[in-house]
Design an enzyme around this catalytic site. Structure first.
Site, PDB file in Angstrom:
ATOM      1  CG  HIS A 147      -4.633   2.256  -2.472  1.00  0.00           C
ATOM      2  ND1 HIS A 147      -5.303   3.246  -3.470  1.00  0.00           N
ATOM      3  CD2 HIS A 147      -4.018   1.384  -3.056  1.00  0.00           C
ATOM      4  CE1 HIS A 147      -4.522   1.970  -4.792  1.00  0.00           C
ATOM      5  NE2 HIS A 147      -3.814   1.516  -4.256  1.00  0.00           N
TER       6      HIS A 147
ATOM      7  CB  CYS B 248      -6.178  -3.854  -5.342  1.00  0.00           C
ATOM      8  SG  CYS B 248      -5.403  -3.385  -6.965  1.00  0.00           S
TER       9      CYS B 248
ATOM     10  CG  HIS C 263      -1.070  -2.332  -2.694  1.00  0.00           C
ATOM     11  ND1 HIS C 263      -2.652  -2.971  -2.993  1.00  0.00           N
ATOM     12  CD2 HIS C 263      -1.685  -1.396  -4.156  1.00  0.00           C
ATOM     13  CE1 HIS C 263      -3.275  -2.198  -3.409  1.00  0.00           C
ATOM     14  NE2 HIS C 263      -2.842  -1.421  -4.114  1.00  0.00           N
TER      15      HIS C 263
ATOM     16  CG  HIS D 113       0.528   2.814  -6.210  1.00  0.00           C
ATOM     17  ND1 HIS D 113       0.750   2.155  -6.674  1.00  0.00           N
ATOM     18  CD2 HIS D 113      -0.862   2.131  -5.334  1.00  0.00           C
ATOM     19  CE1 HIS D 113       0.146   0.625  -6.705  1.00  0.00           C
ATOM     20  NE2 HIS D 113      -1.422   0.974  -6.295  1.00  0.00           N
TER      21      HIS D 113
ATOM     22  CG  ASP E 145       4.491  12.011   1.548  1.00  0.00           C
ATOM     23  OD1 ASP E 145       4.145  11.517   1.130  1.00  0.00           O
ATOM     24  OD2 ASP E 145       5.442  12.361   2.330  1.00  0.00           O
ATOM     25  CG  HIS E 146       4.810   9.129   4.408  1.00  0.00           C
ATOM     26  ND1 HIS E 146       6.051   9.377   3.390  1.00  0.00           N
ATOM     27  CD2 HIS E 146       6.113   7.436   4.167  1.00  0.00           C
ATOM     28  CE1 HIS E 146       6.826   9.323   2.669  1.00  0.00           C
ATOM     29  NE2 HIS E 146       7.528   8.145   2.917  1.00  0.00           N
TER      30      HIS E 146
ATOM     31  CD  GLU F 124      -3.169   3.063  -8.519  1.00  0.00           C
ATOM     32  OE1 GLU F 124      -4.184   3.503  -8.184  1.00  0.00           O
ATOM     33  OE2 GLU F 124      -3.068   1.617  -9.265  1.00  0.00           O
TER      34      GLU F 124
END
Lengths: 140, 138
Positions: free
Chosen positions: A14, A33, A39, A41, A79-80, A124
């Site tokens: 994100h 950010c 980037h 998490h 996810d991913h 996070e």
């Protein structure tokens, strides 16, 4: 009443950017950010269900059922993925931990038929998490 | 729906559990090895929970760019690598138990203007933790 919690992990990318802000304002409010390349998490999600155990099975709900709900509602969606571009439920929102946790709450709540969704906790990182619960709190 | 944000911080400090209101023997009985006159220390973990509306422009309850420097200034700088009994004002008059440390930190952080402080939780060690919440008794 008993509470049971299941934990899953998903990895996603994100970045934070508000198109109503100037470039300078975006940098000031969102800091690193705001990097447009994004980037990521390793998010850790804890989902807590509250209820009375069924007298026959001794279970509040079948964890297999919860596992399947989490797979469909959260893993398959997030996810991913890149949360800014690939999750329609987040479109128009900054994908902060607050907004992601609120979206997860709204996705899960109607799917929990046995027991009640009590809390969604989204990490996070080990140093930052958001809790969403029912109740007379603030929005969203 | 209620939503809150929790941030974890760390500080290391020493303390000694001892009160002049009790005799030496009573201090030893009540506080045990924590009353050792030379003091001892912990790696404290501090969890700060804030709540409030999520700003639609930022998606945030509180911007960490504002919360982190506030906690740093109010708690981490004054507490980290210090002897709490001597170097933090609140513990000149009261014993530096983690109950009292929690309340002192809660009072210091109450002044955060950009969200409502809901809870302070401190892990003194991985085995002991203490919580204080906003409410009539905090």
């Amino acid at each position: 009443m008993i509470r049971i919690t299941r934990k899953i992990e998903f990895s996603a990318a994100h970045f934070y950017h508000n198109s109503n802000f100037s470039a300078e304002q975006n940098r000031r409010v969102f800091g690193k950010c705001n990097n447009p390349h994004g980037h990521g998490h390793n998010y850790v999600l804890e989902v807590t269900i509250a209820g009375e155990p069924d007298p026959t099975t001794g279970m509040v709900l079948d964890l297999k059922e919860l596992k399947d709900i989490l797979q469909t509602e959260v893993m398959d969606r997030m996810d991913h993925r890149h949360l800014n571009y690939e999750v329609p439920e987040l479109s128009g929102q900054i994908p902060t931990c607050e907004n992601i946790a609120a979206v997860i709450w709204k996705l899960l709540e109607p799917k929990i038929k046995t027991g009640k969704l009590d809390r969604v906790r989204l990490y996070e990182s080990p140093e930052l998490f958001v809790d969403v619960s029912a109740g007379n709190g603030t929005q969203p | 729906m209620k939503i809150s944000l929790t941030r974890r911080y760390r500080f290391a400090a020493s303390h000694r559990l001892h009160t002049t209101k009790l005799s030496a023997a009573e201090n030893r009985r009540v506080y045990g090895k924590c009353s050792n006159p030379y003091g001892h220390g912990h790696n404290y973990v501090l969890e700060v929970t804030v709540t409030g509306p999520v700003d639609p422009e930022t998606g945030m309850i509180a911007n960490l760019g504002e919360l982190d420097p506030f906690v740093q200034r109010e708690v981490i700088e004054p507490f980290d690598q210090k002897f709490l009994n001597e170097e933090v004002g609140e513990f000149r008059e009261q014993v530096a138990t983690t109950e009292n440390v929690s309340r002192a930190i809660f009072d210091r952080l109450k002044g955060f203007r950009l969200a409502r402080l809901e809870r302070v939780r401190i892990e003194e060690t991985s085995k002991n933790s203490f919580e204080i919440e906003d409410g009539p008794s905090s």
